[in-house]
Design an enzyme around this catalytic site. Sequence first.
Site, short mmCIF file in Angstrom:
data_model
loop_
_atom_site.label_atom_id
_atom_site.label_comp_id
_atom_site.label_asym_id
_atom_site.label_seq_id
_atom_site.Cartn_x
_atom_site.Cartn_y
_atom_site.Cartn_z
N GLU A 119 14.83 6.23 12.50
CA GLU A 119 14.92 7.09 11.33
C GLU A 119 14.49 8.50 11.67
O GLU A 119 13.62 8.71 12.51
CB GLU A 119 14.04 6.52 10.21
CG GLU A 119 14.59 5.18 9.72
CD GLU A 119 13.71 4.47 8.70
OE1 GLU A 119 14.26 3.70 7.91
OE2 GLU A 119 12.49 4.68 8.68
N CYS A 124 11.87 15.90 11.33
CA CYS A 124 10.89 14.98 11.89
C CYS A 124 11.69 13.91 12.63
O CYS A 124 12.45 13.16 12.01
CB CYS A 124 10.07 14.39 10.74
SG CYS A 124 8.96 13.08 11.25
N CYS A 174 7.39 1.14 18.26
CA CYS A 174 6.29 1.85 18.91
C CYS A 174 5.41 0.85 19.63
O CYS A 174 5.23 -0.27 19.18
CB CYS A 174 5.46 2.59 17.87
SG CYS A 174 4.24 3.72 18.59
N CYS A 220 -1.59 1.39 15.89
CA CYS A 220 -2.35 1.98 14.79
C CYS A 220 -2.24 1.06 13.57
O CYS A 220 -1.13 0.77 13.11
CB CYS A 220 -1.81 3.38 14.45
SG CYS A 220 -1.79 4.49 15.87
N CYS A 242 -0.18 2.11 10.29
CA CYS A 242 1.17 2.70 10.41
C CYS A 242 2.25 1.62 10.37
O CYS A 242 2.16 0.61 11.08
CB CYS A 242 1.26 3.48 11.72
SG CYS A 242 2.89 4.21 11.98
N GLY A 246 7.61 6.13 17.03
CA GLY A 246 7.33 6.12 18.46
C GLY A 246 6.24 7.09 18.88
O GLY A 246 5.80 7.94 18.11
N GLU A 247 5.83 6.93 20.12
CA GLU A 247 4.81 7.82 20.71
C GLU A 247 5.53 8.69 21.74
O GLU A 247 5.89 8.22 22.83
CB GLU A 247 3.71 6.96 21.35
CG GLU A 247 2.74 7.70 22.23
CD GLU A 247 2.14 8.96 21.58
OE1 GLU A 247 1.60 8.87 20.47
OE2 GLU A 247 2.23 10.03 22.19
N SER A 293 3.61 15.43 18.40
CA SER A 293 2.43 14.78 17.84
C SER A 293 2.14 13.52 18.65
O SER A 293 3.03 12.72 18.91
CB SER A 293 2.70 14.43 16.38
OG SER A 293 1.60 13.74 15.84
N CYS A 303 5.00 10.15 6.33
CA CYS A 303 4.31 9.78 7.57
C CYS A 303 3.90 8.32 7.56
O CYS A 303 3.30 7.84 6.62
CB CYS A 303 3.02 10.58 7.73
SG CYS A 303 3.25 12.26 8.17
N1 SAH Z 1 2.74 8.45 17.74
C1 SAH Z 1 2.65 9.84 17.35
C2 SAH Z 1 3.83 10.24 16.53
C3 SAH Z 1 3.93 9.54 15.18
S1 SAH Z 1 3.48 10.71 14.06
C4 SAH Z 1 1.34 10.11 16.69
O1 SAH Z 1 0.61 9.16 16.44
O2 SAH Z 1 1.01 11.25 16.48
C5 SAH Z 1 3.16 9.96 12.63
C6 SAH Z 1 1.96 10.61 11.95
O3 SAH Z 1 1.76 9.89 10.74
C7 SAH Z 1 0.69 10.44 12.78
O4 SAH Z 1 -0.19 11.50 12.54
C8 SAH Z 1 0.12 9.17 12.17
O5 SAH Z 1 -1.23 9.04 12.42
C9 SAH Z 1 0.45 9.37 10.72
N2 SAH Z 1 0.50 8.11 9.97
C10 SAH Z 1 0.73 6.88 10.43
N3 SAH Z 1 0.69 5.99 9.42
C11 SAH Z 1 0.46 6.69 8.29
C12 SAH Z 1 0.35 6.34 6.92
N4 SAH Z 1 0.49 5.10 6.52
N5 SAH Z 1 0.10 7.33 6.04
C13 SAH Z 1 0.01 8.62 6.44
N6 SAH Z 1 0.12 9.02 7.72
C14 SAH Z 1 0.34 8.06 8.64
#
Ligand code: SAH
Length: 347
Positions: free
Chosen positions: A94, A107, A114, A118, A121, A165-166, A197, A339
């Site tokens: 997406e 974005c 991934c 986390c 997420c 993804g990372e 990010s 996010c």
């Molecule tokens: N893997 C990278 C890129 C993904 S970015 C990273 O972690 O930065 C996605 C962003 O959304 C990250 O800052 C992550 O911490 C945040 N995120 C993940 N789950 C979320 C949620 N449920 N609510 C709000 N932000 C979230």
Amino acid sequence: MINKKKDIRALTKAQLQDFFVANGDKSFRGSQVYEWLWNKGAHSFEAMTNISKATREMLDENFVINHIRVDRMQRSSDGTIKNAVKLHDQLTVESVLIPTATRTTACVSSQVGCSLDCQFCATARLKRMRNLNPDEIYDQVVAIDNESRLYFDRPLSNIVFMGMGEPLMNYKNVMKAVEKITSPEGLGMSPKRITISTSGVPKIIKKLADDETKIKLAVSLHAATDEVRTKIMPFNETFPLKDLRESLEYWYSKTKSRITYEYIVWKDINDTRKDAEALVRFCNYVPCKVNLIEYNPIDDGNFQQASAKATDMYQQILERNGITVTVRRSRGKDIDAACGQLANKSA
Ligand code: SAH
């Protein structure tokens, strides 16, 4: 039958030129085909009308042209657009277009699923299936640029690698896509408008610094003590904060570019004064700013947004210590585009 044909868009311009020279043609032919593939967006060799029929047939025997397809587009009541993107092997990722008064931000995803874990997420629940290729990343950006022109009458202004993804776990392909996005032959965008990010992969952060790309760095920090961070982002065990800190110091010494920390305040997880003070200490290592982001619930209820009082407390402590802090509101929640909500639900 296994398809042995190669994805022609995985080749650089130089590789394509070499291919033609090796096949007894001119290097110039490579440039022509490259232009068809990247500037004119050709979906077939047949469409390359200034290339001879024999050459087109030869290309068809050796290569395929893989393109992404926007399978479904959803529009949020706040203007945010989410694309479910079908890849050539039928997997889906997406990407999101986020419009504001002055900007349009894409974005984009860097992996299918991934590999990180986390706990808060939605994407982490999807197994990492594979890395995206450079052209699959680039195509997401082009699709959003087109939507931006169509719906908002302006080109895309910014890109964040904050989709699925990372990005630093698919470093090579992400950097190839960035090269394409910034080159005059691609979209000609300034690298300063691109943010990667990361959850924090110290070795690759250092590599990114060495590569002198001029792109911006954001780190999803969410906790500034190992104890809390490992609980919510278990890979922190492998990449503890001391290593992350060291890599960020290196990044700043090389790039002089301020880092953005993304941080969510959750009830009973990191909402005490002690947590906020730990963040202040971490922020003092390297010039930075903090985005306090809103939590987007992902159904299972283990994580809850902290009270407004706790967020205010964070904001005050940070500001009192001279740290720039922004409280960010979520966009596109009604279509699961915010996010951490990208989980191919629309597919
Ligand atoms: N893997 C990278 C890129 C993904 S970015 C990273 O972690 O930065 C996605 C962003 O959304 C990250 O800052 C992550 O911490 C945040 N995120 C993940 N789950 C979320 C949620 N449920 N609510 C709000 N932000 C979230």
